[in-house]
Design an enzyme around this catalytic site. Structure first.
Site, short mmCIF file in Angstrom:
data_model
loop_
_atom_site.label_atom_id
_atom_site.label_comp_id
_atom_site.label_asym_id
_atom_site.label_seq_id
_atom_site.Cartn_x
_atom_site.Cartn_y
_atom_site.Cartn_z
N CYS A 73 0.94 -1.17 -0.01
CA CYS A 73 0.02 -0.05 -0.05
C CYS A 73 0.98 1.19 0.10
O CYS A 73 1.42 1.59 0.91
CB CYS A 73 -0.88 -0.02 1.08
N ASN A 154 1.35 -6.32 -4.96
CA ASN A 154 0.05 -6.85 -5.02
C ASN A 154 -0.37 -6.61 -6.65
O ASN A 154 0.35 -6.07 -7.22
CB ASN A 154 -0.90 -5.95 -4.17
N HIS A 156 -1.95 -5.82 -10.04
CA HIS A 156 -2.67 -4.78 -10.59
C HIS A 156 -3.01 -5.13 -12.05
O HIS A 156 -2.19 -5.70 -12.92
CB HIS A 156 -1.88 -3.58 -10.70
N GLU A 205 -10.05 -1.10 -5.87
CA GLU A 205 -9.07 -1.91 -5.05
C GLU A 205 -9.63 -3.17 -4.47
O GLU A 205 -10.76 -3.40 -3.86
CB GLU A 205 -8.50 -1.40 -3.79
N CYS A 214 -4.64 5.58 -4.60
CA CYS A 214 -4.02 4.19 -4.58
C CYS A 214 -2.72 4.34 -5.17
O CYS A 214 -2.35 4.40 -6.24
CB CYS A 214 -4.70 2.91 -5.43
N GLY A 215 -1.60 4.34 -4.17
CA GLY A 215 -0.32 4.42 -4.45
C GLY A 215 0.32 3.40 -5.33
O GLY A 215 1.08 3.67 -6.32
N GLY A 217 -1.43 1.37 -7.18
CA GLY A 217 -2.26 1.35 -8.35
C GLY A 217 -1.67 2.44 -9.49
O GLY A 217 -1.36 2.21 -10.65
#
Length: 276
Positions: A73, A154, A156, A205, A214-215, A217
């Protein structure tokens, strides 16, 4: 009673608890209850600070509002680094996550720059359910199709669209997040490239739904835009409540994210009020 902070990066908001002095007995039910915007404090992600070891100043554990654990995050990384730096007076903090170590630097004007590491581009690393070209996934829904995928700690997927305002994120996001090609689900970005140094982004998210920012993202969006030849290696990524500056550094392949942090309020929680 347990102290907490409500923090955010461009409106991407977090409940932050400090467990560095000892376990807080945070059960899944309690995390879900506190994250609820109607019956709890409410947040996009629930963050727990744990002791740092072997070169890290702090360990950051990330939970989504549904109780699932997240791997990265970006906005929370800057927030947690600012707290640790405020305690020590340091201008550089290493935040450890389950996805790796993230060095963060204090910059002028209240900004913080996080080194989010190198993107993971192979299909197994995203991960995807089967061997697939991560630059062109064979999925789509309604007016959107042909996303690019990568992992920033994560998973994407980024859909490039001609008009971001025309995209019904709330309708498309839940289905795309759970497409069979994503065994761990995925964060879904909808991006409009305004120019080589400016991208607009809206996010769905996984485990959280629509968020104002969203960083990770934003990082994934720039990486995927560069891979498609749509943007330069440094660009402003504009979201609902502000901008992040993202750079995909050519020298080492790391992605740098620069943006602000803020504390909305502080308080205390009776954890027992939120479930067993």
């Amino acid at each position: 009673m347990v102290p907490f902070r409500k923090m955010h990066g461009l409106g991407n908001d977090f409940v932050v608890l400090d467990a560095r002095a000892g376990d807080l007995d945070l059960t899944p039910d309690r995390i879900v209850g506190i994250a609820d915007r109607h019956f709890g404090v409410g947040c996009d992600q629930f963050i727990v600070m744990e002791p740092g070891t072997r070169g890290a100043d702090v360990f950051m554990r990330i939970y989504n509002p549904d109780g699932s654990e997240g791997g990265a995050c970006g906005n929370a990384t800057r927030c947690i680094a600012s707290l640790v730096a405020g305690e020590s007076g340091a201008d550089r903090v290493v935040v450890r996550t389950i996805s790796g170590d993230l060095p963060v630097e204090r910059l002028p004007d209240g900004l913080w720059r996080a080194d989010m590491g190198a993107p993971r581009l192979a299909w197994q690393e995203v991960p995807l359910a089967r061997e697939t070209d991560t630059l062109h996934l064979p999925i789509g829904l309604g007016p959107v199709s042909d996303p690019a995928a990568c992992s920033m700690g994560n998973p994407h997927a980024t859909f490039f669209v001609p008009d971001i305002e025309a995209v019904d994120v709330a309708s498309l996001g839940p289905t795309l997040e759970r497409d069979a090609i994503f065994p761990d689900r995925a964060n879904i970005g909808f991006a409009q490239v305004m120019g080589p140094e400016w991208i607009r982004l809206r996010m769905w998210e996984r485990g959280a739904g629509m968020t104002l920012a969203c960083g990770s993202g934003a990082c994934a969006t720039l990486v995927n835009a560069v891979r498609r030849g749509l943007a330069g290696r440094r660009a402003r990524v504009s979201m609902e409540r502000g901008d992040l500056v993202i750079e995909w550094r050519e020298a080492d392949g790391h992605v740098l994210m620069t943006g602000p942090v803020a504390t909305a309020f502080t308080g205390t929680l009776d954890l027992g009020a939120f479930g067993p």
